[in-house]
Design a protein around this motif. Sequence first.
Motif: not given
Length: 388
Positions: A340-348
Amino acid sequence: MAARASDRVRNTDSRDLKFQQLADELRRGILAGSWSVGTKLPTEAQLAEETGLSLTTVRRAFDELVQQELVVRRQGAGSFVAERREPRRRARYTVGVLLPDTRLYYPRVLQGIESALSAAGVGLQLSTYNYEAAREDGCIEFLIDAGVDGLILVPTLIGIEDPHARVAHLMGLDVPVVLLERSLTDLGPADRTEYVCSDHQGGAYDGVAHLHRLGHPSVGLLTRSSNPTEAAVVAGYLRAAQDLGFAPLHISATKSEWENGAAAGLLEQLQATGATAALVFGDREATLLESAARRAGLRVPEDLALVSYDDELADLAEVPLTAIAPPKHRVGRLAAEVLLRRLSEGAECPLHQIRLRPRIVIRESCGARLAAVGTRAELAITEGISCG
């Protein structure tokens, strides 16, 4: 100069409703940039005169464009091309989960995943491949076709020709991927995968160290072969043997061999080395070994101390088994949170590579409780003598 809608609307033989056709022509002009954002459009009266359409028809065309948020009316000023809004992102994601099965180990993992996704208002799409590696790609394709935004995968990485190529393929899918209870252990800092795993090496090490502290100078390891977890358990055991200074003894048998009476022969091999304790992977195998020990006249834990690995059925054994318990629920929850963190923040979002060390659940089979009772009895006797 902006294109005149009247050039294409007048004298039409289209069967479409005339207001709809006018709205379509104006929409195409706006989207093509014939009228830029903020530009004032011709008045309804002007368009009625240019097209020969009634004022009511022109007004209906404008109403449709206002509803589609392409045109904004300003009272007393006229109609203008509206600012274009970015497409609204869905407030709700859907996560695809691929598991080998939903028996024994993975129900608690799945519960952890579900708890994190539910708390975030995210949907879940589940697929299982029943440990049949040939079915994995079809299951993953099913999940992607279902429109999932990201994947939590427990893929097959043993018994295949090129695990590195397999992982590279999975990481190259069109959606973010988090591996669960699977990783490439030999890449070191070159590993760019995202994963959440139990630290099975650490769990095995702690199980052996626990038996060694209870006074067993040599500890054997018995495993079920061809299992994704076996290699890590063996590695942790070998490191513990090296650090604690005893010669390792690893005995392995297939699942079918364990189920067909291999426990008695494996117990004989263990006894032949003089070992009085063993770490057994997993619970079923430890239960079978415990039964073989009883038939051979050995007492657990007095003659043979056992620690099981997995803690799925350990408490159901005749002598409840002390067990190494991987944090299944938390592994699932963390995997969902990482995705979920990867989906919301992307490459950041920084790359997450998480290993959680299992804990030891003390029961009767290792002898720790007997040792504690003995210690308390000795203390009581000592205190009685000193008081006397």
